[in-house]
Design an enzyme around this catalytic site. Sequence first.
Site, PDB file in Angstrom:
ATOM      1  N   CYS A  61       0.830  -1.212   0.006  1.00 16.27           N
ATOM      2  CA  CYS A  61       0.052  -0.180   0.093  1.00 16.27           C
ATOM      3  C   CYS A  61       0.870   1.348   0.031  1.00 16.27           C
ATOM      4  O   CYS A  61       2.079   1.552   0.799  1.00 16.27           O
ATOM      5  CB  CYS A  61      -0.995  -0.092   1.126  1.00 16.27           C
ATOM      6  SG  CYS A  61      -2.219  -1.103   1.399  1.00 16.27           S
ATOM      7  N   TRP A  93      -2.768  -3.017  -1.844  1.00 15.11           N
ATOM      8  CA  TRP A  93      -2.422  -4.372  -1.867  1.00 15.11           C
ATOM      9  C   TRP A  93      -3.338  -5.090  -1.037  1.00 15.11           C
ATOM     10  O   TRP A  93      -3.442  -5.023   0.194  1.00 15.11           O
ATOM     11  CB  TRP A  93      -0.902  -4.341  -1.273  1.00 15.11           C
ATOM     12  CG  TRP A  93      -0.343  -5.915  -1.343  1.00 15.11           C
ATOM     13  CD1 TRP A  93       0.319  -6.207  -2.515  1.00 15.11           C
ATOM     14  CD2 TRP A  93      -0.243  -7.012  -0.446  1.00 15.11           C
ATOM     15  NE1 TRP A  93       0.637  -7.845  -2.322  1.00 15.11           N
ATOM     16  CE2 TRP A  93       0.401  -8.120  -1.091  1.00 15.11           C
ATOM     17  CE3 TRP A  93      -0.802  -7.082   0.993  1.00 15.11           C
ATOM     18  CZ2 TRP A  93       0.464  -9.258  -0.314  1.00 15.11           C
ATOM     19  CZ3 TRP A  93      -0.554  -8.283   1.492  1.00 15.11           C
ATOM     20  CH2 TRP A  93       0.149  -9.377   1.112  1.00 15.11           C
ATOM     21  N   ASN A 111      -2.727   2.445   5.109  1.00 17.39           N
ATOM     22  CA  ASN A 111      -1.690   1.195   4.845  1.00 17.39           C
ATOM     23  C   ASN A 111      -1.785   0.656   6.057  1.00 17.39           C
ATOM     24  O   ASN A 111      -1.590   1.319   7.346  1.00 17.39           O
ATOM     25  CB  ASN A 111      -0.283   1.985   4.448  1.00 17.39           C
ATOM     26  CG  ASN A 111       0.868   0.874   4.372  1.00 17.39           C
ATOM     27  OD1 ASN A 111       0.424  -0.105   4.371  1.00 17.39           O
ATOM     28  ND2 ASN A 111       2.143   1.326   4.441  1.00 17.39           N
ATOM     29  N   GLY A 112      -1.678  -0.693   6.351  1.00 11.93           N
ATOM     30  CA  GLY A 112      -1.666  -1.294   7.412  1.00 11.93           C
ATOM     31  C   GLY A 112      -2.930  -2.411   7.634  1.00 11.93           C
ATOM     32  O   GLY A 112      -3.641  -2.493   6.826  1.00 11.93           O
ATOM     33  N   GLU A 138      18.243 -18.610  -1.671  1.00 13.44           N
ATOM     34  CA  GLU A 138      18.078 -17.382  -2.237  1.00 13.44           C
ATOM     35  C   GLU A 138      17.956 -17.561  -3.812  1.00 13.44           C
ATOM     36  O   GLU A 138      17.129 -16.742  -4.376  1.00 13.44           O
ATOM     37  CB  GLU A 138      19.464 -16.430  -1.956  1.00 13.44           C
ATOM     38  CG  GLU A 138      19.463 -15.134  -2.470  1.00 13.44           C
ATOM     39  CD  GLU A 138      18.138 -14.281  -2.352  1.00 13.44           C
ATOM     40  OE1 GLU A 138      17.237 -14.562  -1.202  1.00 13.44           O
ATOM     41  OE2 GLU A 138      17.998 -13.146  -2.894  1.00 13.44           O
ATOM     42  N   LYS A 154      14.543 -16.305  -5.849  1.00 11.83           N
ATOM     43  CA  LYS A 154      14.650 -15.357  -6.876  1.00 11.83           C
ATOM     44  C   LYS A 154      13.515 -15.952  -8.270  1.00 11.83           C
ATOM     45  O   LYS A 154      12.837 -15.199  -8.739  1.00 11.83           O
ATOM     46  CB  LYS A 154      15.804 -15.122  -7.436  1.00 11.83           C
ATOM     47  CG  LYS A 154      16.749 -14.163  -6.576  1.00 11.83           C
ATOM     48  CD  LYS A 154      16.441 -12.861  -6.640  1.00 11.83           C
ATOM     49  CE  LYS A 154      15.718 -12.352  -5.603  1.00 11.83           C
ATOM     50  NZ  LYS A 154      15.912 -12.200  -4.304  1.00 11.83           N
ATOM     51  N   GLU A 192       9.813 -15.899  -7.156  1.00  9.35           N
ATOM     52  CA  GLU A 192       9.100 -14.621  -7.117  1.00  9.35           C
ATOM     53  C   GLU A 192       9.317 -13.744  -8.565  1.00  9.35           C
ATOM     54  O   GLU A 192       8.192 -12.988  -8.745  1.00  9.35           O
ATOM     55  CB  GLU A 192       9.625 -13.611  -6.062  1.00  9.35           C
ATOM     56  CG  GLU A 192      10.992 -13.001  -5.967  1.00  9.35           C
ATOM     57  CD  GLU A 192      11.411 -12.121  -5.022  1.00  9.35           C
ATOM     58  OE1 GLU A 192      12.608 -12.045  -4.654  1.00  9.35           O
ATOM     59  OE2 GLU A 192      10.460 -11.635  -4.435  1.00  9.35           O
ATOM     60  N   HIS A 245      16.826 -38.155   0.882  1.00  6.29           N
ATOM     61  CA  HIS A 245      15.652 -38.583   2.055  1.00  6.29           C
ATOM     62  C   HIS A 245      14.233 -38.487   1.779  1.00  6.29           C
ATOM     63  O   HIS A 245      13.409 -38.009   2.581  1.00  6.29           O
ATOM     64  CB  HIS A 245      15.869 -37.872   3.442  1.00  6.29           C
ATOM     65  CG  HIS A 245      17.459 -38.199   3.941  1.00  6.29           C
ATOM     66  ND1 HIS A 245      17.475 -39.521   4.420  1.00  6.29           N
ATOM     67  CD2 HIS A 245      18.497 -37.751   3.752  1.00  6.29           C
ATOM     68  CE1 HIS A 245      18.862 -39.713   4.655  1.00  6.29           C
ATOM     69  NE2 HIS A 245      19.462 -38.603   4.167  1.00  6.29           N
ATOM     70  N   LYS A 273       7.210  -4.905  -1.971  1.00  4.26           N
ATOM     71  CA  LYS A 273       8.530  -4.557  -1.668  1.00  4.26           C
ATOM     72  C   LYS A 273       8.665  -4.581  -0.090  1.00  4.26           C
ATOM     73  O   LYS A 273       9.591  -4.723   0.409  1.00  4.26           O
ATOM     74  CB  LYS A 273       8.846  -3.020  -2.261  1.00  4.26           C
ATOM     75  CG  LYS A 273      10.355  -3.052  -2.230  1.00  4.26           C
ATOM     76  CD  LYS A 273      11.337  -3.696  -2.702  1.00  4.26           C
ATOM     77  CE  LYS A 273      12.848  -3.576  -2.669  1.00  4.26           C
ATOM     78  NZ  LYS A 273      13.761  -4.489  -3.046  1.00  4.26           N
TER      79      LYS A 273
HETATM   80  O1  M6R Z   1      12.603  -5.001   3.678  1.00  2.00           O
HETATM   81  P1  M6R Z   1      13.087  -6.696   4.241  1.00  2.00           P
HETATM   82  O2  M6R Z   1      14.352  -6.901   3.732  1.00  2.00           O
HETATM   83  O3  M6R Z   1      13.080  -6.821   5.410  1.00  2.00           O
HETATM   84  O4  M6R Z   1      12.050  -7.468   3.455  1.00  2.00           O
HETATM   85  C1  M6R Z   1      12.115  -8.787   3.626  1.00  2.00           C
HETATM   86  C2  M6R Z   1      11.361  -9.523   2.651  1.00  2.00           C
HETATM   87  O5  M6R Z   1      10.305  -9.225   2.275  1.00  2.00           O
HETATM   88  C3  M6R Z   1      12.449  -9.613   1.243  1.00  2.00           C
HETATM   89  O6  M6R Z   1      13.551  -9.904   1.376  1.00  2.00           O
HETATM   90  C4  M6R Z   1      11.713 -10.312   0.004  1.00  2.00           C
HETATM   91  O7  M6R Z   1      11.783 -11.617   0.366  1.00  2.00           O
HETATM   92  C5  M6R Z   1      12.159 -10.268  -1.177  1.00  2.00           C
HETATM   93  N1  M6R Z   1      11.277  -9.715  -2.185  1.00  2.00           N
HETATM   94  C6  M6R Z   1      12.918 -11.144  -1.739  1.00  2.00           C
HETATM   95  O8  M6R Z   1      13.457 -10.799  -2.855  1.00  2.00           O
END
Ligand code: M6R
Length: 588
Positions: A2, A73, A97-98, A463, A467, A470, A486, A583
């Site tokens: 948001c 959102w 927002n919240g 990680e 990527k 997402e 396993h 984000k």
């Molecule tokens: O702002 P933050 O680093 O606390 O965010 C944590 C996660 O939401 C963030 O790393 C998310 O997993 C990313 N979109 C991954 O690319």
Amino acid sequence: MCGIIGYIGKDKALPRILSGLKSLEYRGYDSAGIAYVKNKKIIVQKEVGRISNLEKKINLEEDTYMGIGHTRWATHGEANKINSHPHTLGKFTIVHNGIIENYQSLKDELIKKGVKFVSETDTEVIAALLNENYKNEKDILKTILKTTKELVGSYALGIICTDDLEHIYATRCGSPLIMAQDKNGSYIASDVPAILNYTNKYYLLEEKEIAKISSEEIQVFDDNLQQVQKEMHTFEGSVETILLNGYEHFMLKEIHEEDTAFKNTLDYYVQNNKFKETMPDFKKYQSIHIVACGSAYYAGLVSKYIFEEYVNIPVKVELASEYRYQKNFYDSNTLVIIISQSGETADSLASLKMAKNAGIDTLAIVNVTSSSIAREAKYTLYTKAGVEIAVATTKAFIAQVTLLSLVALKMAQREDLLQEFKGIENYIQDLVNRDYLPYAKFLYQNNNIFFIGRGVDYALCLEGSLKLKEAAYINSVALAAGELKHGTISLIEDNTPVISVCTDASIALKTISNIKEVKARKAKVLLITNEDINDNFYDYKIDLPKLHPVVMSIITVIPMQLIAYEVAKLRGCDIDKPRNLAKSVTVE
Ligand code: M6R
């Protein structure tokens, strides 16, 4: 998550509100709306989907000098026009927002009083509550104060009231909000990018403060309605930092900025292979809890290997959404490290507050200056990655791993290893500039991809896999290579893609055995390694430079980031704003 923007001033409001909303797109949203004042009436327009859908429906030249805008959102109720913000009830129109946790009981009470709701949102309940309380309070500031005292949960609110069309009001708790002013008027916004086209000076609204902004003035009141003086902040970057500058996507641009993110982070804490005063010493701590979400959690997992190897103390790495609800065992020598790019992630912030309340020292590793986590922690160290817009984090991850490694070396009193960081930016540049399209072509039509690795390589696989999920919407699973047999190996069949990361010489042979196991079951293997392997048990190989282990994990992730980017492009995904994602995750 948001986005809020509000403008009141001498210029036409809609272009400013629209440009603010576009700068907040990176936060993630599924509908957008605005409310503006024309001929003493509040007009609301909303559209589902992209801001461009809204833009097509509004007249930017509209004769209006005051308005609020919002990107939603969806949390309470699906993404449709009715649930989109702004919400109006009686005299009040608001954006939010919240999440309001007690909205249902408040709603039930209001319904008993005869209030009619049209949406499923918690936000409409706030508008209704403002409207009800105003009937008794008859003063907008007092009404906002009374209303927010009844709310449980998180909120940043932009508020307009038909009885005062000369001001926009705002307040917040748990969700961020800033205020700004230029010669043409005043703004409220969720984040600095929304106002950067006009000014780089801004004020932070603190928890429970109430802002009252007019064309010429920003007034802020505390929770006794006493006026407070605010400190002005200056955003260090330029407008260019939030523009694409010729790149097709922010994700690609930000990967190309990884050399600078690394170098700026290093140079802020280290000079001539010596730690600067900017790097505090945490050596008195005997155990560490690292708490974070998503990629920040994986950066923490990578650093666990470095802390344990060099500092020789136990390190536990936990997901913030779990940590905050579980029983945690601390002693007075425990340091809790919270990692966050945005500094606003709700679960990470709550975990930080929980540790603080237990009397435990906290260190925040944060990218966004003056964010809630940065301000709440006992110690704050900034990653110097610069503004990150793409939802998929890339350069901030590299900066986090870099900074965590530096903290570990300082604790371990291993200044001698700082020389290993010299020139790493050149290796980053080399990796960033390679062509990953052939690997993407091999992967993009698959719906199941596996990553395997051991030790720190396993953390990096997690990680890499995130990527791909997402950005490219591919179900990928990262496994500790030794765990494969396993259970999960049953999923390996002809041509199943397996990406294996192998950079730790001490266990390389074990990983190679696991690769051979999947190869024997006809998997197609992409090997990412710094080992000199000439055997032909893989189908594709990406060679990494052989660097000291303390810096190896800074660069290993790069091919996985770029492969995810190329795969997402081949699959036609919305790379910078993947569906359903935000984000800055300010809800729990
Ligand atoms: O702002 P933050 O680093 O606390 O965010 C944590 C996660 O939401 C963030 O790393 C998310 O997993 C990313 N979109 C991954 O690319």
